[in-house]
Design a protein around this motif. Structure first.
Motif, mmCIF file in Angstrom:
data_model
loop_
_atom_site.group_PDB
_atom_site.id
_atom_site.type_symbol
_atom_site.label_atom_id
_atom_site.label_comp_id
_atom_site.label_asym_id
_atom_site.label_seq_id
_atom_site.Cartn_x
_atom_site.Cartn_y
_atom_site.Cartn_z
ATOM 1 N N VAL A 180 0.833 -1.197 0.000
ATOM 2 C CA VAL A 180 0.000 0.000 0.000
ATOM 3 C C VAL A 180 0.870 1.249 0.000
ATOM 4 O O VAL A 180 0.675 2.184 -0.787
ATOM 5 C CB VAL A 180 -0.946 -0.001 1.217
ATOM 6 C CG1 VAL A 180 -1.742 1.296 1.280
ATOM 7 C CG2 VAL A 180 -1.888 -1.200 1.173
ATOM 8 N N CYS A 184 -5.901 -1.556 -3.313
ATOM 9 C CA CYS A 184 -4.985 -0.747 -4.119
ATOM 10 C C CYS A 184 -4.961 -1.209 -5.569
ATOM 11 O O CYS A 184 -5.035 -0.401 -6.499
ATOM 12 C CB CYS A 184 -3.578 -0.810 -3.540
ATOM 13 S SG CYS A 184 -3.424 0.058 -1.962
ATOM 14 N N THR A 236 -3.137 8.910 3.016
ATOM 15 C CA THR A 236 -3.836 7.695 2.603
ATOM 16 C C THR A 236 -5.339 7.871 2.676
ATOM 17 O O THR A 236 -6.074 7.478 1.759
ATOM 18 C CB THR A 236 -3.408 6.508 3.485
ATOM 19 O OG1 THR A 236 -1.991 6.384 3.457
ATOM 20 C CG2 THR A 236 -4.037 5.213 2.984
#
Length: 294
Positions: free
Chosen positions: A92, A180, A125
């Protein structure tokens, strides 16, 4: 009583199979199986795109599953908040940094890796997730869009619907490598951040999402300035899982809180609400008789 028990009970009562329910809900049989065995949490209460289909097929009163999901997810969230945060998966973090300007990657990686799961990395994020979630939420009912994204990741339409449903329920604490690959990778063209102001710009893949680049600003206000409402409080109030039981008096108290520098998140307000309710955090006022020694 929880979502899994109600769905499993109705399947048994009606003599139906999981694959029939999966077809009616337009998801995979594996998804239904994992939902019934509690390997997956129930979808968020506002996921009417799946609950309405399940309730209609199983002849369950409208809204019952959403109400049960809200209670179940709130209990899970309380347990989750009691645990320390875990770091992002390496895949990630690498993907997110791969999408930033090349001349900033080394600097940003150094900031990210300074702490296992620092506030700055969470901020970046979560904002990327928010932008992509908005696209996924708008397009969930668009079969053509789902088919295009499914082809990019070599999935079927039903598999892609499951991935979308799970992605819409994820957050910065639970984002996975699959999230992702399915969304952040194809939908985000690039992102950039001004470290002095924390202003972010997110550019989306025009083949999958229309519109101008998304810009998120973090503006410093002059002393004494009062904004209409903290963004974190607004998000807290909009999330029924976090704020569903808050009374009017408790909400008014949360509105009076003021902050300097850092901006509070929705989870901050949830924790503040629990602190407000905890009797261990307050003393009982003595009566006049007690103050006078009886």
């Amino acid at each position: 009583m929880d979502v899994s028990l109600v769905i499993g009970g109705r399947l048994a009562e009606l003599g139906l199979e999981q694959k029939e329910l999966a077809a009616a809900a337009e998801v995979t049989e594996s998804y239904i199986s994992q939902l019934l065995t509690r390997k997956k949490s129930p979808p968020a209460p506002d996921r009417t795109d799946i609950y309405e289909k399940i309730e209609s097929f199983l002849k369950i009163p409208s809204g019952k599953l959403s109400k049960l999901a809200e209670i179940q997810r709130r209990d899970e969230l309380k347990r989750h908040l009691a645990d320390p945060p875990v770091p992002l998966l390496r895949q990630v973090r690498d993907l997110i940094l791969r999408k930033c300007p090349p001349d900033k990657e080394k600097q940003l990686r150094g900031i990210f890796e300074k702490e296992p799961f620092g506030e700055f990395e969470r901020l970046v994020t979560q904002k990327l997730l928010d932008v992509v979630k908005n696209v996924a939420k708008e397009e969930l009912g668009n079969e053509g869009w789902l088919q295009r994204v499914a082809r990019l990741s070599d999935r079927t339409y039903e598999q892609m619907r499951v991935v979308v449903l799970e992605f819409l329920d994820t957050d910065v604490f639970n984002v996975s490598a699959e999230n992702c690959v399915a969304f952040l990778e194809p939908l985000i063209e690039s992102w950039d951040i001004e470290l002095a102001s924390f202003a972010m710009e997110v550019v989306l893949n025009r083949r999958l999402a229309s519109g101008d680049p998304h810009r998120v600003e973090f503006v410093e206000r002059a002393p004494g300035h009062r904004s209409e409402q903290e963004q974190g409080l607004k998000e807290f109030l909009e999330d029924s899982i976090l704020s569903g039981e808050a009374s009017e008096d408790e909400i008014e108290f949360l509105k009076t809180l003021r902050f300097k520098g850092k901006r509070p998140t929705p989870l901050y307000y949830y924790r503040e609400l629990q602190n407000l309710r905890d009797p261990l955090h307050f003393r009982t006022l003595a009566t006049n008789g007690e103050n006078q020694g009886g």
